[in-house]
Design a protein around this motif. Structure first.
Motif, mmCIF file in Angstrom:
data_model
loop_
_atom_site.group_PDB
_atom_site.id
_atom_site.type_symbol
_atom_site.label_atom_id
_atom_site.label_comp_id
_atom_site.label_asym_id
_atom_site.label_seq_id
_atom_site.Cartn_x
_atom_site.Cartn_y
_atom_site.Cartn_z
ATOM 1 N N GLU A 1 47.521 24.547 25.750
ATOM 2 C CA GLU A 1 47.429 25.329 24.511
ATOM 3 C C GLU A 1 46.120 24.945 23.828
ATOM 4 O O GLU A 1 46.091 24.209 22.849
ATOM 5 N N GLY A 2 45.029 25.448 24.352
ATOM 6 C CA GLY A 2 43.705 25.129 23.840
ATOM 7 C C GLY A 2 42.680 25.926 24.617
ATOM 8 O O GLY A 2 43.024 26.752 25.462
ATOM 9 N N ASN A 3 41.402 25.679 24.347
ATOM 10 C CA ASN A 3 40.348 26.454 25.012
ATOM 11 C C ASN A 3 39.713 25.670 26.158
ATOM 12 O O ASN A 3 40.108 24.543 26.463
ATOM 13 N N PHE A 4 38.716 26.274 26.786
ATOM 14 C CA PHE A 4 38.055 25.641 27.922
ATOM 15 C C PHE A 4 37.457 24.290 27.544
ATOM 16 O O PHE A 4 37.530 23.327 28.327
ATOM 17 N N ASP A 5 36.843 24.208 26.386
ATOM 18 C CA ASP A 5 36.173 22.972 26.000
ATOM 19 C C ASP A 5 37.160 21.814 25.883
ATOM 20 O O ASP A 5 36.850 20.682 26.255
ATOM 21 N N GLU A 6 38.365 22.122 25.397
ATOM 22 C CA GLU A 6 39.402 21.082 25.331
ATOM 23 C C GLU A 6 39.878 20.711 26.736
ATOM 24 O O GLU A 6 40.149 19.538 27.023
ATOM 25 N N ALA A 7 39.969 21.711 27.617
ATOM 26 C CA ALA A 7 40.350 21.426 29.006
ATOM 27 C C ALA A 7 39.318 20.527 29.681
ATOM 28 O O ALA A 7 39.666 19.575 30.392
ATOM 29 N N LEU A 8 38.043 20.803 29.434
ATOM 30 C CA LEU A 8 36.993 19.986 30.049
ATOM 31 C C LEU A 8 37.010 18.562 29.500
ATOM 32 O O LEU A 8 36.764 17.605 30.250
ATOM 33 N N ARG A 9 37.329 18.414 28.229
ATOM 34 C CA ARG A 9 37.429 17.062 27.658
ATOM 35 C C ARG A 9 38.504 16.261 28.401
ATOM 36 O O ARG A 9 38.295 15.087 28.752
ATOM 37 N N ILE A 10 39.646 16.893 28.645
ATOM 38 C CA ILE A 10 40.733 16.211 29.348
ATOM 39 C C ILE A 10 40.301 15.856 30.777
ATOM 40 O O ILE A 10 40.555 14.747 31.273
ATOM 41 N N VAL A 11 39.614 16.783 31.434
ATOM 42 C CA VAL A 11 39.147 16.547 32.803
ATOM 43 C C VAL A 11 38.161 15.379 32.845
ATOM 44 O O VAL A 11 38.222 14.521 33.740
ATOM 45 N N ARG A 12 37.245 15.342 31.900
ATOM 46 C CA ARG A 12 36.301 14.215 31.837
ATOM 47 C C ARG A 12 37.044 12.892 31.713
ATOM 48 O O ARG A 12 36.710 11.902 32.378
ATOM 49 N N GLU A 13 38.047 12.866 30.840
ATOM 50 C CA GLU A 13 38.816 11.629 30.627
ATOM 51 C C GLU A 13 39.556 11.223 31.898
ATOM 52 O O GLU A 13 39.608 10.032 32.253
ATOM 53 N N LEU A 14 40.122 12.197 32.605
ATOM 54 C CA LEU A 14 40.811 11.883 33.855
ATOM 55 C C LEU A 14 39.825 11.418 34.918
ATOM 56 O O LEU A 14 40.125 10.538 35.720
ATOM 57 N N GLY A 15 38.637 11.994 34.916
ATOM 58 C CA GLY A 15 37.612 11.573 35.858
ATOM 59 C C GLY A 15 37.217 10.124 35.672
ATOM 60 O O GLY A 15 36.892 9.417 36.638
ATOM 61 N N GLU A 16 37.242 9.663 34.416
ATOM 62 C CA GLU A 16 36.866 8.283 34.119
ATOM 63 C C GLU A 16 37.861 7.268 34.662
ATOM 64 O O GLU A 16 37.543 6.083 34.779
ATOM 65 N N THR A 17 39.073 7.729 35.016
ATOM 66 C CA THR A 17 40.057 6.810 35.588
ATOM 67 C C THR A 17 39.702 6.422 37.022
ATOM 68 O O THR A 17 40.236 5.450 37.553
ATOM 69 N N GLY A 18 38.840 7.207 37.659
ATOM 70 C CA GLY A 18 38.483 6.940 39.044
ATOM 71 C C GLY A 18 39.512 7.410 40.045
ATOM 72 O O GLY A 18 39.353 7.189 41.254
ATOM 73 N N LYS A 19 40.545 8.099 39.583
ATOM 74 C CA LYS A 19 41.618 8.524 40.475
ATOM 75 C C LYS A 19 41.440 9.953 40.994
ATOM 76 O O LYS A 19 42.129 10.366 41.932
ATOM 77 N N VAL A 20 40.550 10.697 40.355
ATOM 78 C CA VAL A 20 40.276 12.068 40.781
ATOM 79 C C VAL A 20 38.776 12.318 40.725
ATOM 80 O O VAL A 20 38.059 11.666 39.955
ATOM 81 N N GLU A 21 38.303 13.250 41.537
ATOM 82 C CA GLU A 21 36.888 13.621 41.544
ATOM 83 C C GLU A 21 36.714 14.912 40.748
ATOM 84 O O GLU A 21 37.327 15.945 41.065
ATOM 85 N N VAL A 22 35.899 14.868 39.713
ATOM 86 C CA VAL A 22 35.650 16.051 38.887
ATOM 87 C C VAL A 22 34.668 16.973 39.601
ATOM 88 O O VAL A 22 33.602 16.543 40.036
ATOM 89 N N VAL A 23 35.023 18.260 39.712
ATOM 90 C CA VAL A 23 34.145 19.212 40.407
ATOM 91 C C VAL A 23 33.662 20.326 39.487
ATOM 92 O O VAL A 23 33.269 21.404 39.947
ATOM 93 N N ASN A 24 33.684 20.076 38.191
ATOM 94 C CA ASN A 24 32.984 20.972 37.268
ATOM 95 C C ASN A 24 31.479 20.783 37.431
ATOM 96 O O ASN A 24 31.028 19.887 38.147
ATOM 97 N N SER A 25 30.694 21.588 36.735
ATOM 98 C CA SER A 25 29.242 21.522 36.920
ATOM 99 C C SER A 25 28.617 20.296 36.267
ATOM 100 O O SER A 25 27.414 20.084 36.387
ATOM 101 N N ILE A 26 29.419 19.447 35.623
ATOM 102 C CA ILE A 26 28.917 18.125 35.219
ATOM 103 C C ILE A 26 28.713 17.250 36.462
ATOM 104 O O ILE A 26 28.015 16.239 36.405
ATOM 105 N N ASN A 27 29.299 17.666 37.573
ATOM 106 C CA ASN A 27 29.069 17.016 38.864
ATOM 107 C C ASN A 27 27.743 17.546 39.417
ATOM 108 O O ASN A 27 27.607 18.744 39.681
ATOM 109 N N PRO A 28 26.744 16.696 39.602
ATOM 110 C CA PRO A 28 25.422 17.184 40.044
ATOM 111 C C PRO A 28 25.441 17.872 41.402
ATOM 112 O O PRO A 28 24.555 18.679 41.687
ATOM 113 N N ASP A 29 26.427 17.597 42.235
ATOM 114 C CA ASP A 29 26.505 18.276 43.523
ATOM 115 C C ASP A 29 26.738 19.773 43.351
ATOM 116 O O ASP A 29 26.293 20.576 44.178
ATOM 117 N N ARG A 30 27.422 20.145 42.277
ATOM 118 C CA ARG A 30 27.640 21.564 42.002
ATOM 119 C C ARG A 30 26.313 22.283 41.764
ATOM 120 O O ARG A 30 26.059 23.367 42.298
#
Length: 363
Positions: A143-172
């Motif tokens: 229940e929020g917008n894309f920017d809030e979704a990306l914030r959550i994804v960034r936080e999950l990425g910092e756990t080291g348990k998942v690989e973030v594949v948004n365009s903040i990933n330079p490979d993208r």
């Protein structure tokens, strides 16, 4: 033979952007290439559209809707998922307005990885949601917008348990730059201008990187001016501040705080280009016009670039004889609801006989 070498029997077969442009990408013989043969999309010359808008130049559309998941995101995702697999990841995650989720889910499936996508609830086109579900991604609507979704994804990425594949990933970005290579390869030159929609701003960043790299090695004869366009209700770069509640019919660019904001500004500045904004009415006009004048069906976000071009023509900013390319980021079938609602035409229901049909068509 390593993974990047082509057997002689298939020397002319297209095998995806990593195989085609490996020497420009951060891959080695040890990289497990996860591909759906993305890339090699057509560059379509659209003279009817140019005449309709009163232009006097050559316009080619880079039709990225013919990638495997029907958007440009596949270019970046083949590399992001390949590198994630190389690093031993077991799961990838992304926030998305739709196209990224479709590509991430497809390439993760291909790679045998778990995929998690986080979407803004009710703010994603149905064609894109259908893809994420069919590819088997764990799909979470917030229940929020894309920017809030990306914030959550960034936080999950910092756990080291998942690989973030948004365009903040330079490979993208590295994968997406290959579209610029293809344009130059087909035209045997770089365009004078390149137009594209701007949402999270990874694509304008990637194109500028690609054009510069090709120019540096002498494979492009010039550097194009990049003109990017946001929707007026979701134009943080143009307005100069994040938009808390972005609104536009073009869901793919309904983003209020782009991850690649600064690099987009750099691309526009360094290329002597421009980032502007267009209204939803302008977007829908261009959306219908390109379909009806050329038979090219694109998602609404693509039409932001075309609406921007129309503005530039009206403002006499395009020199006669220019060669222009424009990125059509995704296929129109990604968002069938908007197409049906905005077409201005409905099926005519008649009796099941020839006379009734003839009456409707005026025969």
């Amino acid at each position: 033979m390593n993974a990047l070498e082509k057997p002689a029997s298939s020397a002319t077969a297209w095998r995806g952007v990593i195989h085609a442009y490996a020497s420009y990408l951060p891959v080695t013989a040890a990289t497990p290439i996860v591909t759906l043969n993305e890339g090699n999309t057509p560059l379509i010359k659209v003279d009817n559209f140019v005449r309709a808008i009163g232009g006097d130049f050559e316009l080619y559309l880079k039709y990225e809707g013919l990638n495997p998941t029907c958007s440009f995101k596949d270019r970046g995702m083949t590399l992001a998922v390949s590198k994630a697999k190389e690093r031993g990841a077991s799961a990838v995650i992304c926030a998305s307005t739709g196209n990224t989720s479709a590509a991430a889910a497809a390439y993760a499936s291909r790679a045998g990885l778990k995929c998690v996508v986080i979407l803004p609830n009710g703010k994603i086109a149905m064609g894109k949601l259908a893809q994420a579900l069919m590819y088997g991604a764990t799909t979470i609507a917030i229940e929020g917008n894309f920017d809030e979704a990306l914030r959550i994804v960034r936080e999950l990425g910092e756990t080291g348990k998942v690989e973030v594949v948004n365009s903040i990933n330079p490979d993208r970005i590295e994968g997406q730059k290959t579209a610029a290579f293809e344009i130059c390869d087909v035209l045997a030159r770089a365009p004078d201008f390149h137009f594209l929609p701007v949402g999270n701003a990874g694509n304008i960043t990637a194109y500028w990187k690609g054009f510069r790299e090709y120019h540096l090695v002498g494979k492009a004869d010039r550097l194009p001016r990049l003109f990017g366009f946001q929707a007026a209700g979701a134009a943080p770069i143009v307005d100069g501040h994040p938009i808390a509640d972005p609104q536009t019919i073009a869901t793919a660019i309904r983003i209020g705080n782009p991850a690649s904001w600064q690099s987009a500004l750099d691309a526009a500045s360094e290329s002597r280009g421009h980032i502007g904004k267009v209204t939803d009415d302008e977007i829908l006009h261009a959306y219908r016009l390109i379909a009806r004048s050329e038979g090219v069906f694109v998602e609404p976000a693509c039409a932001a670039a075309l609406a921007g071009l129309i503005r530039c023509v009206h403002n006499k900013l395009i020199p006669t004889g220019s060669v222009i390319t424009a990125t059509m980021t995704g296929h129109g079938l990604k968002d069938p609801d908007t197409a049906i609602q905005s077409a201005g035409i409905q099926p005519v229901v008649v009796r099941a006989n020839t006379a009734a049909v003839m009456e409707v068509i005026g025969l």
